[in-house]
Scaffold this motif. Structure first.
Motif, short mmCIF file in Angstrom:
data_model
loop_
_atom_site.label_atom_id
_atom_site.label_comp_id
_atom_site.label_asym_id
_atom_site.label_seq_id
_atom_site.Cartn_x
_atom_site.Cartn_y
_atom_site.Cartn_z
N VAL A 61 3.52 2.30 -8.04
CA VAL A 61 2.22 1.35 -7.68
C VAL A 61 1.99 1.23 -6.05
CG1 VAL A 61 1.15 -0.82 -7.73
CG2 VAL A 61 1.77 0.04 -9.88
N LEU A 62 3.35 0.87 -5.47
CA LEU A 62 3.17 0.91 -4.05
C LEU A 62 3.02 2.41 -3.40
CD1 LEU A 62 6.38 -1.69 -3.20
CD2 LEU A 62 3.80 -1.84 -2.97
N VAL A 63 3.64 3.36 -4.00
CA VAL A 63 3.31 4.78 -3.54
C VAL A 63 1.86 5.13 -3.69
CG1 VAL A 63 3.83 7.08 -3.86
CG2 VAL A 63 5.67 5.70 -3.85
N VAL A 64 1.29 4.82 -4.82
CA VAL A 64 -0.09 5.09 -5.21
C VAL A 64 -1.07 4.17 -3.83
CG1 VAL A 64 -2.05 4.79 -6.71
CG2 VAL A 64 0.09 5.85 -7.32
N LEU A 65 -0.70 2.89 -3.65
CA LEU A 65 -1.22 2.13 -2.66
C LEU A 65 -1.41 2.60 -1.40
CD1 LEU A 65 -2.55 -0.69 -1.82
CD2 LEU A 65 -0.36 -1.37 -1.63
N VAL A 66 -0.45 3.10 -0.88
CA VAL A 66 -0.12 3.82 0.47
C VAL A 66 -1.04 5.09 0.59
CG1 VAL A 66 1.44 4.94 1.99
CG2 VAL A 66 2.09 2.91 1.03
N VAL A 67 -0.92 5.91 -0.67
CA VAL A 67 -1.86 7.10 -0.77
C VAL A 67 -3.10 6.73 -0.97
CG1 VAL A 67 -2.25 9.07 -2.08
CG2 VAL A 67 -0.02 8.63 -1.73
N SER A 68 -3.52 5.77 -1.35
CA SER A 68 -4.78 5.37 -1.60
C SER A 68 -5.66 4.83 -0.33
CB SER A 68 -5.04 4.22 -2.47
OG SER A 68 -4.69 4.73 -3.88
N LEU A 69 -4.52 4.10 0.41
CA LEU A 69 -4.92 3.53 1.95
C LEU A 69 -5.15 4.76 2.74
CD1 LEU A 69 -2.59 0.34 2.30
CD2 LEU A 69 -5.14 0.42 1.82
N VAL A 70 -4.46 5.75 2.77
CA VAL A 70 -4.57 6.85 3.73
C VAL A 70 -5.86 7.66 3.19
CG1 VAL A 70 -3.51 9.09 4.36
CG2 VAL A 70 -2.17 7.09 4.13
#
Length: 127
Positions: A61-70
């Motif tokens: 979920v944290l990786v998806v969050l960072v990718v989504s922010l970018v």
């Protein structure tokens, strides 16, 4: 447990929709997509937590969050790469084809992740 979590998600999305409606800046599609994406993340996280552990679910979920922010919070959201920013879908799905695509993907992933979670729960109960 899934019902309680989805109920809480619905309460949060309803509150966000109410605030957005009072401010007058968001279409009705945004709360619907918020709930759909939230349910998809919830069911997928439950499957990951059951199958691989809470740490794996949190990490994904944290990786998806960072990718989504970018990819969802920049000008890339206007290109075809908007699809990579999963958590930003409620805000980047601005046209009818994008909205239909997001709803289709979230429903399919929810069904598949729900079936996988159910199987993982049965497997964990046998162990």
């Amino acid at each position: 447990m899934l019902g309680v979590c989805l109920g809480l998600l619905a309460v949060v999305v309803t509150w966000v929709a109410l605030v957005a409606a009072l401010s007058g800046g968001v279409s009705i599609a945004v709360p619907v997509l918020l709930f759909a994406v939230g349910a998809m993340v919830l069911v997928t996280s439950l499957w990951l937590a059951t199958r691989c552990g809470a740490g794996a679910a949190l990490g994904v979920v944290l990786v998806v969050l960072v990718v989504s922010l970018v990819f969802g919070a920049t000008t890339i959201a206007d290109s075809t790469l908007w699809i990579v920013g999963v958590l930003a879908w409620p805000l980047t799905a601005t046209s009818a084809p994008r909205i239909a695509g997001v709803l289709t993907v979230t429903m399919v992933v929810c069904v598949l992740a729900g079936a996988a979670w159910s199987a993982a729960l049965r497997r964990a109960a046998r162990s």
